[in-house]
Scaffold this active site. Structure first.
Site, PDB file in Angstrom:
ATOM      1  N   GLY A   1     -11.841  22.806  36.802  1.00 39.01           N
ATOM      2  CA  GLY A   1     -12.825  22.137  36.368  1.00 39.01           C
ATOM      3  C   GLY A   1     -12.446  21.590  34.911  1.00 39.01           C
TER       4      GLY A   1
ATOM      5  N   SER B   1     -25.323  21.517  28.931  1.00 39.47           N
ATOM      6  CA  SER B   1     -25.834  20.487  29.961  1.00 39.47           C
ATOM      7  C   SER B   1     -26.790  19.526  29.518  1.00 39.47           C
ATOM      8  CB  SER B   1     -26.072  21.158  31.309  1.00 39.47           C
ATOM      9  OG  SER B   1     -26.530  20.386  32.353  1.00 39.47           O
TER      10      SER B   1
ATOM     11  N   THR C   1     -12.774  30.125  28.079  1.00 34.19           N
ATOM     12  CA  THR C   1     -13.524  30.800  29.224  1.00 34.19           C
ATOM     13  C   THR C   1     -13.640  29.876  30.331  1.00 34.19           C
ATOM     14  OG1 THR C   1     -15.872  30.331  28.770  1.00 34.19           O
ATOM     15  CG2 THR C   1     -14.781  32.465  27.635  1.00 34.19           C
ATOM     16  N   GLY C   2     -13.496  30.248  31.575  1.00 31.96           N
ATOM     17  CA  GLY C   2     -13.816  29.260  32.617  1.00 31.96           C
ATOM     18  C   GLY C   2     -12.409  28.137  32.808  1.00 31.96           C
ATOM     19  N   ALA C   3     -11.271  28.753  32.571  1.00 29.92           N
ATOM     20  CA  ALA C   3     -10.126  27.843  32.345  1.00 29.92           C
ATOM     21  C   ALA C   3      -9.641  27.988  33.544  1.00 29.92           C
ATOM     22  CB  ALA C   3      -9.088  28.520  31.014  1.00 29.92           C
ATOM     23  N   SER C   4     -10.022  28.178  34.748  1.00 34.19           N
ATOM     24  CA  SER C   4      -9.110  28.209  35.933  1.00 34.19           C
ATOM     25  C   SER C   4      -9.248  26.847  36.754  1.00 34.19           C
ATOM     26  CB  SER C   4      -9.368  29.396  37.006  1.00 34.19           C
ATOM     27  OG  SER C   4     -10.798  29.339  37.475  1.00 34.19           O
TER      28      SER C   4
ATOM     29  N   TYR D   1     -30.427  27.800  35.992  1.00 31.85           N
ATOM     30  CA  TYR D   1     -29.357  26.922  35.237  1.00 31.85           C
ATOM     31  C   TYR D   1     -30.013  26.325  33.965  1.00 31.85           C
ATOM     32  CZ  TYR D   1     -25.321  24.109  34.400  1.00 31.85           C
ATOM     33  OH  TYR D   1     -24.079  23.661  33.997  1.00 31.85           O
TER      34      TYR D   1
ATOM     35  N   GLY E   1     -12.972  23.207  32.360  1.00 30.64           N
ATOM     36  CA  GLY E   1     -11.904  24.134  31.612  1.00 30.64           C
ATOM     37  C   GLY E   1     -10.357  23.961  31.643  1.00 30.64           C
TER      38      GLY E   1
END
Length: 351
Positions: A31, A189, A26-29, A211, A33
């Site tokens: 950064g 994090s 997930t979040g692979a588009s 966060y 990921g």
């Protein structure tokens, strides 16, 4: 974040008869990921890699970028907004139709909306000698302004933790009971702190460190999932990518300030090994876990990506500051919230 449902998109399907490992990120588009996707294919070009992204256009761009470096790779996409329950459920339904199992799920997507730096606290840290700790953990110097999403949940909590948990729960039929163990790898994090988390306000509706709270809750959730699901062949781990310069990071300060600070940050790396700075370096722990046997890992350890002052990448295990009783209580609350939140989506559930 818009809570509109996103249709799942299949760009490639697993080759019949082949037993390649299936990896969902997930979040692979962008950064960490996207860097992770490229690095995983460098480790094993035979995997089927599925990129889970919120935006269809960026998802396809990421797929093309990965295939440019690995033309023979099997790469597909699924469109999912982790901050929208209906989107998560539709993506999970599509994944159940497309795959017979999942070997790795990297739960990497996350948001940090409206970040603000407390420069006064930073100055005080400089005067008291705590500035290095503050710069590596963001403790006391970073706040966010959260809001409710379309499901009536706090947006950061929903995207960073709850949406991922619902996804995992809906994919248990692909993750549990396989011939070989399956893996969950959560991106946490160094900002995940107990002091920012409250069991009575686990969505962090009343605070300004949503966060940090969501990442600490992620650590707690991973601990409980191991207790519940190890016997069914599913193992959960937590990683910290360190300080990575990405779209999320660049929103904290104006671009010109980052440009001025970059030489200093490269110098800080000699004293703060978690200043990984690049997405490639930040994915070090994720990739390291890809090569480990899950039975050998400690469920109470967070695996940190580190980079030396001379640029060498390595992984450092650190014991998490988590209370296992609190973890169990949080998980009970999450299951109750799941029950309430999913009542109206009966037709999309995995039964």
């Amino acid at each position: 974040m818009a809570a509109a449902a996103a249709a799942a998109v299949a760009v490639a399907t697993p080759t019949p008869g082949r037993m390649e490992r299936v990896v969902l990120v997930t979040g692979a588009s962008g950064g960490v990921g996207l860097a992770l996707c490229r690095r995983l294919l460098e480790e094993d070009g035979r995997i089927h890699l599925c990129l889970a992204c919120r935006n269809a256009q960026r998802s396809e761009a990421a797929r093309e970028s990965v295939l440019a470096a690995h033309p023979a790779a099997q790469v597909s996409t699924v469109e999912v907004d982790l901050g929208s329950l209906v989107s998560v459920l539709r993506a999970a339904r599509d994944l159940r139709r497309r795959f017979q199992r999942l070997d790795f799920v990297y739960l990497n997507a996350g948001i940090m909306p409206n970040p603000q730096v407390n420069f006064r606290a930073l100055w005080q840290g400089l005067m008291t000698g705590k500035v290095l700790h503050m710069l590596t953990t963001a403790e006391g110097i970073m706040t966010q302004t959260d809001r409710l999403n379309g499901d009536g949940l706090q947006e950061v909590f929903a995207t960073n933790l709850f949406g991922h948990l619902i996804l995992v729960r809906q994919l248990e039929s692909l993750l549990c009971g396989n011939e070989k163990p399956s893996r969950l790898i959560w991106t946490s994090s160094s900002n995940a702190r107990e002091t920012a988390f409250s069991l009575s306000d686990y969505q962090h509706a009343k605070g300004q460190e949503s966060y940090s709270s969501s990442k600490y809750a992620t650590d707690l959730t991973s601990v409980v999932l191991n207790r519940k699901l190890n016997k069914q062949g599913l193992y959960s781990s937590v990683v910290c990518p360190g300080l990575v310069m990405s779209n999320m990071t660049y929103r904290i300060l104006p671009v010109f300030l980052w440009k001025l600070l970059m030489p200093i940050m490269w110098l800080i790396r000699f004293f703060a090994k978690t200043y990984t700075l690049t997405p490639y370096n930040g994915a070090e722990a994720h990739v390291w876990l890809f090569k480990q046997k899950p039975e050998s890992l400690d469920a109470l350890v967070k695996y940190h990506s580190c980079t030396s002052g001379l640029g060498k990448n390595y992984v450092e295990p650190r014991k998490m500051d988590v209370d296992e009783e609190t973890a169990e209580k949080l998980y009970e609350k999450l299951l109750e919230l799941e029950k309430q939140a999913l009542e109206k989506y009966d037709d999309l559930l995995d039964k």
